[in-house]
Write a protein that holds these residues in place. Structure first.
Motif, PDB file in Angstrom:
ATOM      1  N   SER A   1      -0.347  -8.949  15.260  1.00  0.00           N
ATOM      2  CA  SER A   1      -1.062  -7.806  14.673  1.00  0.00           C
ATOM      3  C   SER A   1      -0.545  -7.440  13.285  1.00  0.00           C
ATOM      4  CB  SER A   1      -0.966  -6.575  15.602  1.00  0.00           C
ATOM      5  OG  SER A   1      -1.490  -6.882  16.877  1.00  0.00           O
ATOM      6  N   GLY A   2      -0.172  -8.440  12.506  1.00  0.00           N
ATOM      7  CA  GLY A   2       0.265  -8.190  11.133  1.00  0.00           C
ATOM      8  C   GLY A   2       1.728  -7.870  10.965  1.00  0.00           C
ATOM      9  N   TYR A   3       2.509  -7.815  12.044  1.00  0.00           N
ATOM     10  CA  TYR A   3       3.922  -7.454  11.967  1.00  0.00           C
ATOM     11  C   TYR A   3       4.812  -8.699  12.070  1.00  0.00           C
ATOM     12  CZ  TYR A   3       2.610  -2.553  12.635  1.00  0.00           C
ATOM     13  OH  TYR A   3       2.069  -1.298  12.483  1.00  0.00           O
ATOM     14  N   PHE A   4       5.924  -8.651  11.378  1.00  0.00           N
ATOM     15  CA  PHE A   4       6.985  -9.645  11.534  1.00  0.00           C
ATOM     16  C   PHE A   4       8.293  -8.979  11.156  1.00  0.00           C
ATOM     17  CE2 PHE A   4       5.311  -9.924   7.298  1.00  0.00           C
ATOM     18  CZ  PHE A   4       6.327 -10.321   6.446  1.00  0.00           C
ATOM     19  N   TYR A   5       9.414  -9.686  11.322  1.00  0.00           N
ATOM     20  CA  TYR A   5      10.727  -9.051  11.207  1.00  0.00           C
ATOM     21  C   TYR A   5      11.677  -9.970  10.455  1.00  0.00           C
ATOM     22  CZ  TYR A   5       8.603  -6.177  14.801  1.00  0.00           C
ATOM     23  OH  TYR A   5       7.742  -5.354  15.487  1.00  0.00           O
TER      24      TYR A   5
ATOM     25  N   ARG B   1       2.229  -6.868   7.070  1.00  0.00           N
ATOM     26  CA  ARG B   1       1.490  -7.531   6.005  1.00  0.00           C
ATOM     27  C   ARG B   1       0.625  -6.532   5.225  1.00  0.00           C
ATOM     28  NH1 ARG B   1      -0.148 -11.191   9.026  1.00  0.00           N
ATOM     29  NH2 ARG B   1      -2.259 -10.462   9.482  1.00  0.00           N
ATOM     30  N   ASP B   2       0.688  -6.673   3.877  1.00  0.00           N
ATOM     31  CA  ASP B   2      -0.097  -5.840   2.951  1.00  0.00           C
ATOM     32  C   ASP B   2       0.158  -4.349   3.155  1.00  0.00           C
ATOM     33  OD1 ASP B   2      -1.288  -8.113   1.835  1.00  0.00           O
ATOM     34  OD2 ASP B   2      -2.933  -8.088   3.281  1.00  0.00           O
TER      35      ASP B   2
ATOM     36  N   SER C   1       7.441 -15.280   5.259  1.00  0.00           N
ATOM     37  CA  SER C   1       6.448 -14.257   5.545  1.00  0.00           C
ATOM     38  C   SER C   1       5.644 -14.650   6.774  1.00  0.00           C
ATOM     39  CB  SER C   1       5.494 -14.094   4.350  1.00  0.00           C
ATOM     40  OG  SER C   1       4.614 -13.004   4.550  1.00  0.00           O
ATOM     41  N   SER C   2       4.773 -13.744   7.165  1.00  0.00           N
ATOM     42  CA  SER C   2       3.741 -14.029   8.156  1.00  0.00           C
ATOM     43  C   SER C   2       2.414 -13.710   7.494  1.00  0.00           C
ATOM     44  CB  SER C   2       3.947 -13.193   9.423  1.00  0.00           C
ATOM     45  OG  SER C   2       2.898 -13.429  10.347  1.00  0.00           O
ATOM     46  N   ILE C   3       1.790 -14.733   6.933  1.00  0.00           N
ATOM     47  CA  ILE C   3       0.556 -14.534   6.176  1.00  0.00           C
ATOM     48  C   ILE C   3      -0.643 -14.420   7.108  1.00  0.00           C
ATOM     49  CG2 ILE C   3      -0.930 -15.524   4.392  1.00  0.00           C
ATOM     50  CD1 ILE C   3       1.793 -14.555   3.361  1.00  0.00           C
ATOM     51  N   VAL C   4      -0.564 -15.089   8.256  1.00  0.00           N
ATOM     52  CA  VAL C   4      -1.633 -15.072   9.254  1.00  0.00           C
ATOM     53  C   VAL C   4      -1.019 -14.613  10.574  1.00  0.00           C
ATOM     54  CG1 VAL C   4      -3.356 -16.463  10.461  1.00  0.00           C
ATOM     55  CG2 VAL C   4      -2.793 -16.967   8.068  1.00  0.00           C
ATOM     56  N   ASP C   5      -1.749 -13.852  11.350  1.00  0.00           N
ATOM     57  CA  ASP C   5      -1.235 -13.400  12.649  1.00  0.00           C
ATOM     58  C   ASP C   5      -0.784 -14.586  13.495  1.00  0.00           C
ATOM     59  OD1 ASP C   5      -1.661 -10.802  12.038  1.00  0.00           O
ATOM     60  OD2 ASP C   5      -3.375 -10.492  13.379  1.00  0.00           O
TER      61      ASP C   5
ATOM     62  N   ILE D   1      -0.066 -13.656  -1.121  1.00  0.00           N
ATOM     63  CA  ILE D   1       1.018 -14.511  -0.620  1.00  0.00           C
ATOM     64  C   ILE D   1       2.356 -13.967  -1.114  1.00  0.00           C
ATOM     65  CG2 ILE D   1       1.910 -16.843  -0.416  1.00  0.00           C
ATOM     66  CD1 ILE D   1      -0.886 -16.432   0.771  1.00  0.00           C
ATOM     67  N   ALA D   2       2.561 -14.008  -2.412  1.00  0.00           N
ATOM     68  CA  ALA D   2       3.852 -13.590  -2.977  1.00  0.00           C
ATOM     69  C   ALA D   2       4.157 -12.127  -2.672  1.00  0.00           C
ATOM     70  CB  ALA D   2       3.866 -13.816  -4.480  1.00  0.00           C
ATOM     71  N   GLY D   3       3.139 -11.301  -2.593  1.00  0.00           N
ATOM     72  CA  GLY D   3       3.337  -9.879  -2.326  1.00  0.00           C
ATOM     73  C   GLY D   3       3.697  -9.569  -0.896  1.00  0.00           C
ATOM     74  N   ASN D   4       3.690 -10.585  -0.044  1.00  0.00           N
ATOM     75  CA  ASN D   4       4.092 -10.406   1.354  1.00  0.00           C
ATOM     76  C   ASN D   4       5.361 -11.187   1.702  1.00  0.00           C
ATOM     77  OD1 ASN D   4       2.120  -8.647   2.710  1.00  0.00           O
ATOM     78  ND2 ASN D   4       0.640 -10.182   2.048  1.00  0.00           N
ATOM     79  N   TYR D   5       6.019 -11.758   0.707  1.00  0.00           N
ATOM     80  CA  TYR D   5       7.252 -12.506   0.952  1.00  0.00           C
ATOM     81  C   TYR D   5       8.460 -11.574   0.941  1.00  0.00           C
ATOM     82  CZ  TYR D   5       6.451 -17.509   1.434  1.00  0.00           C
ATOM     83  OH  TYR D   5       6.138 -18.740   1.936  1.00  0.00           O
ATOM     84  N   TYR D   6       9.392 -11.874   1.846  1.00  0.00           N
ATOM     85  CA  TYR D   6      10.621 -11.090   1.973  1.00  0.00           C
ATOM     86  C   TYR D   6      11.810 -12.034   2.074  1.00  0.00           C
ATOM     87  CZ  TYR D   6       7.714  -7.008   2.916  1.00  0.00           C
ATOM     88  OH  TYR D   6       6.806  -5.976   2.802  1.00  0.00           O
ATOM     89  N   PRO D   7      12.998 -11.543   1.726  1.00  0.00           N
ATOM     90  CA  PRO D   7      14.191 -12.387   1.900  1.00  0.00           C
ATOM     91  C   PRO D   7      14.548 -12.556   3.369  1.00  0.00           C
ATOM     92  CG  PRO D   7      14.813 -10.210   1.089  1.00  0.00           C
ATOM     93  CD  PRO D   7      13.322 -10.253   1.098  1.00  0.00           C
TER      94      PRO D   7
END
Length: 988
Positions: A722-726, A739-740, A784-788, A753-759
């Motif tokens: 559902s758009g979440y990752f950790y 996401r977003d 990231s998690s670009i797609v559920d 893409i780049a706006g949803n990337y994290y370390p």
């Protein structure tokens, strides 16, 4: 006696004994810190001018080149001249102030000064006119650093300042004006080190715009969900101009702004114009801050080589602006420091907006996300992580082996060189990968040199502990099957040192040329082992550095904070190992995991946990994003060392199928996948492993098509996310990502893409109510998690354009031979499938085991009969929730110890509880005679640590009272708590 007082007394005595005259009379009663701050006017707008320089510990030039002012054809910068000039100018007027940050440079400069200069500098420090801010060896990166290395580098710098200047050398403010995004764990670390506040310069442009309107550029950062407030609360201020002066007021020799021309007989007299412009700037800035105090950073990169230019003009600015008060102006300008500014904000007795997330990702414009450096220079990032493990092992063995570790049968060894090299490597243009190529080589050279000195210490210590002085070798290229001793020897012993405080089980792969071997543990019991052929990809990667045909694979068990020994012998006339099978098995399986493959593609298709009866669909493949060249209609921004900007949202698949070879035996099962000539992977499952290993090899990334490429691996599952990752924060607490979305403002997403990337520093995961898929990394990477249901991790970057952020060259790493071929990088990911409510029980210790890996050393022939083949430095393993973070020699009879609770509150039903450890019953060979608790930075006694208390505008529910220590020797650790102790010890 406080840690600093002893040093000051010794310094006074030595100077008086040497007959030095003119020693400052106030050294015994220094007036520094908040007490030395200049007076302000509560009825006016007070403008705090902060003279400063930002001195990168390597970036466009190496550390040495920056210090000496060498290679000015690259960048005009010479740190030694900055400090020379500033000290001269501060002596001219007691009102003048200056702050300095990077202890690595100041340490070097201080060692070169004569006693007269040291006496002057000490007086400036004691009067608060020269103030140290931040105080670490460097200003560390916040995205790609591991918390243990950050604490080490801060401790190194803070100790030098403490030993040199005592209490007046202790920084009270953290200052990260240049790092590219800010981690919550860093704020937690600063708070636990006793800092009263934190200032930085960079934050997302949308976040900054909102905060300016709401007057929330100054806030209270609650940097831990586990530590009870205010333990991890940190006042945080965002500077108005990054770290530069206001427009029109830069008076460095590198600037082109007009000086203040104050001769009224001159045609170009400009005092009235400069005063008017400054008053406008001050009033404009005051509208976005909350109090009648504002701060202006007067300086920038490597400025103040000619400090006279700055101070002469700032003196005039202060005089002429304040002169307008007689005509009704309400602006009062003064020389100040961040701590003096912070004190005035505290006196305002206001409430402050509360923040609980972090400041990632950082963007300075709609298409300019600084998320590429999370992965830039992946080989350097891995080497830095390995070097951290080396350093901790070196530190531990220096303590366990006693004085003979430093001077023993192998010569004089030291941990200092590696400690300083690792500290330099934490700089925000070092491990971040945002430096020039020749500087990256210099960082790696420093780490290698440090490890060379540590090797001597480790050999000495192991000689003491084992009782064997026989030559001992290390094999640092086992990941590419290179080890001359194991390749040629028919009989040898292997020492496995475990730096963790818990027993470890570790899979060993040794390059050999025989076809069968016997492996025995310390009791002489046979250990299951297998010989398998070296993969083709490995042979190609190692080149002519090794010649092993096979790998000997077996499992080792090592005691906590100790070593064990294995004996390996070649068996004669054994049949060669069976060649790899040309097809993928449908299934590989052990007693914990079952992994299936699609027979048509050779790709992963599912993963099952046999213990918990869980199963998920899991497909994995490799892709590349086409790096923007900066020539599309939306923006001219290209991808580079800092910036990640793909030119489309859909990555290119490298291959839909993989060519397969497989190896299966009782010790290990491997599926060797070849996706292209430049990308391969081994899917590996060991007999007793609860994790699936993915060993990837990427490169040389092809650029013949004139396209830069950012290579990722993507794991696609049927987990309902559902758009979440950790993702983790510097290897410690885990943050929820969506996401977003940003927790503190309404995001207008311009780069999906780049706006949803994290370390990702050590692990990331996706989950739903039934299943959690955790990926543990072996270095810092972006993801990231670009797609559920999907989790992607960037592995490698090869780019053709500079991203116009100062480095001035594309991120196009080539082979170590210096040829045109791109760099090949190898690494591994560990996959764990568990129920969400028990996932932390496995992924936290698994991540720690990847950071602190066993050190293998080898000796030719059998072990001497008198040798001690097994040893533990602990009387017993620590409880599962407790991680031994630091064991390091402090002085000849004292040891620095850090213990941490490695679980968050409410994270684990089994381990998220307070736990007690007895310090007297900790070590097996070191007797603890006394103990005193210190701050996390080890530069003040914990009992004397006092911090400013800040009030949030909206507070959370009160926290329950934490349990106290049962006795002076028994200490209690609460979830996510790190406690630091100075132990007085005697070698037993």
């Amino acid at each position: 006696m406080a840690p600093y007082q002893y040093t000051v007394v010794v310094l006074v005595f030595s100077l008086l004994q040497s007959g030095v005259s003119g020693f400052p009379t106030n050294i015994r009663n220094p007036v520094c810190g908040y007490e030395s701050c200049p007076a302000t006017d509560p009825s006016m707008l007070n403008v705090h001018l902060v003279p400063h320089t930002h001195d990168d510990v390597g970036w466009l030039k190496t550390v040495d080149q920056y210090y000496y002012g060498d290679r000015n054809d690259i960048q005009h910068a010479g740190v030694q001249y900055i400090l020379d000039s500033v000290v001269q100018e501060l002596q001219k007027d007691p009102a003048r102030r200056f702050i300095y940050v990077e202890s690595a440079f100041f340490y070097r400069w201080w060692r070169q000064q004569d006693q007269a200069t040291r006496r002057v500098v000490t007086q400036l420090v004691n009067e608060g006119r020269l103030e140290f801010i931040n105080g670490g060896w460097c200003m560390s990166d916040e995205a790609t650093t591991h918390y243990s290395a950050v604490i080490d580098q801060m401790t190194l710098g803070l100790r030098f300042l403490n030993d040199t200047f005592g209490a007046c050398g202790r920084p009270r403010v953290a200052w990260h004006i240049d790092p590219f995004g800010h981690a919550r764990e860093h704020a937690s670390i600063f708070a636990q080190m006793g800092y009263d506040g934190f200032f930085f310069g960079r934050l997302d442009y949308q976040d900054k715009s909102r905060r300016m309107k709401a007057k929330e550029l100054e806030l209270l950062w609650r940097a831990s969900e586990s530590l009870s407030p205010p333990m991890a609360d940190l006042f945080t201020g965002i500077l108005p101009n990054g770290y530069n002066p206001p427009d029109g007021f830069c008076w460095d020799q590198s600037c082109s702004d007009a000086p203040i021309r104050d001769d009224p007989y001159l045609e170009d007299f400009n005092v009235d114009e400069m005063v008017r412009k400054f008053l406008e700037t001050a009033h404009s800035q005051s509208k976005i801050y909350k109090t009648n105090h504002i701060i202006m950073t007067m300086g920038s990169d490597f400025q103040y080589e000619n400090a006279n230019l700055w101070y002469k003009n700032m003196d005039k600015l202060i005089r002429y602006v304040n002169g307008q008060q007689a005509a009704g102006s309400n602006v009062n300008v003064l020389y100040s420091t961040p701590s003096c500014y912070l004190q005035e904000l505290h006196r305002a007795n206001s409430t402050w907006a509360l923040k609980t997330d972090d400041f990632f990702p950082y963007a300075d414009d709609a298409h300019d996300f600084w998320t590429g450096y999370f992965t830039s220079r992946p080989a350097l990032k891995r080497y830095e992580r390995q070097s951290n493990s080396y350093l901790q092992t070196c530190n531990q063995l220096e303590v366990l082996g006693g004085p003979r570790s430093r001077s023993g049968p192998y010569g004089k060894g030291t941990s200092d060189t590696l400690r300083k090299a690792m500290a330099v490597a934490q700089h925000h243009d070092a491990v971040s990968g945002t430096e020039k190529q020749h500087v990256a080589y210099d960082y790696a050279r420093r780490l290698a040199s440090g490890w060379a000195y540590c090797k001597v210490l480790v050999r000495n210590s192991l000689a003491v502990l084992t009782g064997s002085d026989a030559p001992r070798s290390f094999c640092e290229n086992l990941n590419i099957s290179v080890c001359p001793l194991t390749e040629s020897s028919k009989m040898f012993t292997m020492n496995v040192y475990n730096p963790l405080a818990h027993p470890v089980s570790w899979s060993v792969r040794l390059p050999v040329n025989g076809s069968a071997y016997s492996v025995a543990d310390v009791q002489g019991k046979a250990v299951d082992s297998e010989v398998i052929p070296v993969p083709k990809a490995t042979k190609a990667l190692r080149g002519h550095r090794g010649w092993a045909l096979n790998e000997l694979v077996f499992q080792v068990e090592a005691p906590p904070l100790g070593y064990t020994t294995y004996s390996i012998s070649l068996l004669q006339n054994a049949p060669p190992p069976p060649p790899p099978r040309p097809k993928a098995p449908l299934t590989i399986q052990n007693k914990f995991l079952k992994v299936t493959f699609d027979p048509a593609t050779g790709l992963l298709s599912s993963l099952s946990n046999l213990e918990t009866q869980q199963s998920i669909k899991l497909s994995q493949n490799f892709y590349w994003y086409n790096a923007s060249a900066g020539n599309n209609e939306d923006s001219i921004q290209p991808s580079g060392a800092y910036i990640f900007r793909p030119n489309c949202s859909t990555p290119f698949i490298i291959s839909k199928t993989a060519k397969i070879q497989s190896v299966q035996n009782g010790v290990v099962q491997e599926v060797r996948q070849m996706f292209s000539p430049w990308l391969s992977q081994v899917v590996r499952l060991y007999a007793d492993s609860r994790e699936l290993e993915l060993e990837w090899t990427v490169g040389p990334v092809p650029i013949e098509d004139a396209l830069g490429k950012e290579v990722i691996t993507r794991l696609d599952t049927d987990i309902n996310t559902s758009g979440y990752f950790y993702t983790d924060s510097n290897g410690r607490e885990v943050l929820e990502r969506r996401r977003d979305y940003r927790p503190t403002w309404d995001l207008k997403q311009s780069e999906p893409i780049a706006g949803n990337y994290y370390p990702i520093n050590s692990r990331a995961y996706i989950k739903d109510k039934e299943s959690q898929l955790t990926v543990v990394t072996d270095r810092s990477q972006g993801g990231s998690s670009i797609v559920d249901g999907s989790l992607e991790i960037m592995l490698h970057r090869r780019l053709l354009y500079d991203d116009v952020r100062g480095v001035g060259e594309p991120l196009n790493e080539t082979s170590e031979a210096g040829g045109p071929e791109g760099l090949v990088v190898r690494g591994r990911l560990l996959l764990s499938l568990t129920p969400p409510d028990t996932a932390a029980d496995s992924h936290r210790p698994l991540a720690q085991a990847q950071v602190l890996q066993p050190l293998l050393s080898f000796q030719e022939g059998p072990a001497p009969a008198s040798a001690r083949l097994e040893f533990s430095g602990l009387q017993a393993a620590l409880p599962p929730a407790v991680h031994l973070l630091t064991v390091s020699q402090w002085d000849y009879d004292s040891v620095l110890l850090r213990l941490e609770h490695q679980y968050e509150s409410r994270e684990s039903k089994a381990y998220s509880q307070p736990v007690t450890v007895n310090l007297q019953k900790l070590f097996s060979t070191v007797e603890v005679m006394g103990v005193t608790e210190m701050s996390l930075g080890a530069n003040q006694w914990k009992s004397e640590m006092s911090r400013l208390v800040w009030r949030p505008s909206a507070d959370a529910a009160p926290q329950p009272k934490q349990p106290s220590d049962p006795s002076p020797w028994e200490i209690t650790l609460n979830p996510m708590e790190i406690r630091t102790f100075l132990l007085r010890v005697r070698q037993s």
